[in-house]
Design a protein around this motif. Structure first.
Motif, PDB file in Angstrom:
ATOM      1  N   CYS A   4      47.339  65.712  67.936  1.00  0.00           N
ATOM      2  CA  CYS A   4      47.820  66.869  68.986  1.00  0.00           C
ATOM      3  C   CYS A   4      46.866  66.864  69.961  1.00  0.00           C
ATOM      4  O   CYS A   4      48.311  67.074  71.640  1.00  0.00           O
ATOM      5  CB  CYS A   4      48.343  67.958  68.630  1.00  0.00           C
ATOM      6  SG  CYS A   4      49.420  68.590  66.753  1.00  0.00           S
ATOM      7  N   ALA A   5      46.059  67.113  70.549  1.00  0.00           N
ATOM      8  CA  ALA A   5      44.952  66.831  71.073  1.00  0.00           C
ATOM      9  C   ALA A   5      45.268  65.064  72.039  1.00  0.00           C
ATOM     10  O   ALA A   5      46.503  65.702  73.804  1.00  0.00           O
ATOM     11  CB  ALA A   5      43.487  66.463  71.246  1.00  0.00           C
ATOM     12  N   GLY A   6      45.983  65.401  71.427  1.00  0.00           N
ATOM     13  CA  GLY A   6      46.220  63.780  73.031  1.00  0.00           C
ATOM     14  C   GLY A   6      47.081  63.556  72.971  1.00  0.00           C
ATOM     15  O   GLY A   6      47.697  63.108  74.106  1.00  0.00           O
ATOM     16  N   ALA A   7      48.302  63.884  72.665  1.00  0.00           N
ATOM     17  CA  ALA A   7      49.760  64.435  73.305  1.00  0.00           C
ATOM     18  C   ALA A   7      49.601  65.458  74.320  1.00  0.00           C
ATOM     19  O   ALA A   7      50.513  64.930  75.394  1.00  0.00           O
ATOM     20  CB  ALA A   7      50.944  64.952  71.900  1.00  0.00           C
ATOM     21  N   LEU A   8      48.720  66.762  74.184  1.00  0.00           N
ATOM     22  CA  LEU A   8      48.928  67.161  74.898  1.00  0.00           C
ATOM     23  C   LEU A   8      48.568  66.532  76.104  1.00  0.00           C
ATOM     24  O   LEU A   8      48.765  66.465  77.165  1.00  0.00           O
ATOM     25  CB  LEU A   8      47.781  68.132  74.955  1.00  0.00           C
ATOM     26  CG  LEU A   8      48.609  69.427  75.540  1.00  0.00           C
ATOM     27  CD1 LEU A   8      49.371  69.974  76.043  1.00  0.00           C
ATOM     28  CD2 LEU A   8      47.167  70.659  75.203  1.00  0.00           C
ATOM     29  N   GLY A   9      47.454  65.232  76.491  1.00  0.00           N
ATOM     30  CA  GLY A   9      46.599  64.436  77.510  1.00  0.00           C
ATOM     31  C   GLY A   9      47.399  64.061  77.865  1.00  0.00           C
ATOM     32  O   GLY A   9      47.164  64.183  79.099  1.00  0.00           O
ATOM     33  N   ILE A  10      48.158  63.828  77.393  1.00  0.00           N
ATOM     34  CA  ILE A  10      49.482  62.162  77.796  1.00  0.00           C
ATOM     35  C   ILE A  10      50.332  63.574  78.251  1.00  0.00           C
ATOM     36  O   ILE A  10      51.197  62.687  79.451  1.00  0.00           O
ATOM     37  CB  ILE A  10      50.454  61.151  76.768  1.00  0.00           C
ATOM     38  CG1 ILE A  10      48.951  60.660  76.378  1.00  0.00           C
ATOM     39  CG2 ILE A  10      51.391  60.685  76.937  1.00  0.00           C
ATOM     40  CD1 ILE A  10      49.109  59.613  75.100  1.00  0.00           C
ATOM     41  N   TYR A  11      50.453  64.355  78.065  1.00  0.00           N
ATOM     42  CA  TYR A  11      51.568  64.884  78.579  1.00  0.00           C
ATOM     43  C   TYR A  11      50.824  65.752  80.163  1.00  0.00           C
ATOM     44  O   TYR A  11      51.252  65.880  81.031  1.00  0.00           O
ATOM     45  CB  TYR A  11      51.880  66.617  77.874  1.00  0.00           C
ATOM     46  CG  TYR A  11      53.069  67.061  78.647  1.00  0.00           C
ATOM     47  CD1 TYR A  11      54.442  66.627  78.979  1.00  0.00           C
ATOM     48  CD2 TYR A  11      52.749  68.338  79.292  1.00  0.00           C
ATOM     49  CE1 TYR A  11      55.175  67.617  79.089  1.00  0.00           C
ATOM     50  CE2 TYR A  11      54.526  69.033  79.146  1.00  0.00           C
ATOM     51  CZ  TYR A  11      55.676  68.789  79.573  1.00  0.00           C
ATOM     52  OH  TYR A  11      56.623  69.182  80.222  1.00  0.00           O
ATOM     53  N   ILE A  12      50.322  65.851  80.313  1.00  0.00           N
ATOM     54  CA  ILE A  12      49.062  66.634  81.156  1.00  0.00           C
ATOM     55  C   ILE A  12      48.872  65.571  82.515  1.00  0.00           C
ATOM     56  O   ILE A  12      49.008  65.923  83.931  1.00  0.00           O
ATOM     57  CB  ILE A  12      47.806  67.210  80.982  1.00  0.00           C
ATOM     58  CG1 ILE A  12      48.386  68.938  80.208  1.00  0.00           C
ATOM     59  CG2 ILE A  12      47.097  67.962  82.111  1.00  0.00           C
ATOM     60  CD1 ILE A  12      47.259  68.715  79.101  1.00  0.00           C
ATOM     61  N   CYS A  13      48.566  64.395  81.436  1.00  0.00           N
ATOM     62  CA  CYS A  13      47.815  63.652  82.335  1.00  0.00           C
ATOM     63  C   CYS A  13      48.510  62.277  82.094  1.00  0.00           C
ATOM     64  O   CYS A  13      47.745  61.176  81.433  1.00  0.00           O
ATOM     65  CB  CYS A  13      46.305  63.090  82.574  1.00  0.00           C
ATOM     66  SG  CYS A  13      45.423  61.739  83.884  1.00  0.00           S
ATOM     67  N   PRO A  14      49.569  61.735  82.997  1.00  0.00           N
ATOM     68  CA  PRO A  14      50.799  60.771  82.076  1.00  0.00           C
ATOM     69  C   PRO A  14      49.325  58.983  82.457  1.00  0.00           C
ATOM     70  O   PRO A  14      49.851  58.162  81.544  1.00  0.00           O
ATOM     71  CB  PRO A  14      51.757  60.307  82.581  1.00  0.00           C
ATOM     72  CG  PRO A  14      52.197  62.064  83.359  1.00  0.00           C
ATOM     73  CD  PRO A  14      50.594  62.625  83.382  1.00  0.00           C
ATOM     74  N   SER A  15      48.773  59.446  83.451  1.00  0.00           N
ATOM     75  CA  SER A  15      48.027  58.198  83.830  1.00  0.00           C
ATOM     76  C   SER A  15      46.910  58.004  83.147  1.00  0.00           C
ATOM     77  O   SER A  15      46.359  56.767  83.142  1.00  0.00           O
ATOM     78  CB  SER A  15      48.062  58.443  85.595  1.00  0.00           C
ATOM     79  OG  SER A  15      46.953  59.590  85.678  1.00  0.00           O
TER      80      SER A  15
END
Length: 107
Positions: free
Chosen positions: A66-77
């Motif tokens: 879930c943290a990884g999903a949120l991280g990808i959503y916030i910072c796609p790069s």
């Protein structure tokens, strides 16, 4: 819908499913959710200890996903860094769970 949103939804859904399974295994002692345990349930020496170890690690994996999903959503790069970190965490936690669970199972 873009690639980032699809990755966010897939990882978030997978993380939520793992959190639910981890909760059920750890706190409700539903060890039948663990693959192969139904067949060898009589070989588990300490059901509460086994459920706590496996359920806690599955819960941790769900939170990491879930943290990884949120991280990808916030910072796609940052996707190039987050995806290998998720894979590495899955591998490490899986190996640790396997090696530590042997003390709860008779061979």
């Amino acid at each position: 819908m873009g690639e980032t949103q699809i990755i966010f939804m897939v990882l978030g859904t997978l993380g939520c499913i793992l959190i639910i399974f981890g909760y059920l295994i750890k706190f409700k002692n539903k060890i039948q959710l663990v693959a192969g345990v139904n067949k060898n349930k009589n070989k588990v020496k300490d059901i509460k200890g086994f459920a706590s170890l496996v359920g806690g690690n599955v819960l941790l994996l769900g939170l990491i996903f879930c943290a990884g999903a949120l991280g990808i959503y916030i910072c796609p790069s940052c996707k190039r860094l987050i995806e290998p970190a998720l894979l590495l965490s899955l591998l490490v936690i899986g190996i640790l769970t396997y090696t530590k669970s042997k003390k709860y199972i008779e061979m």
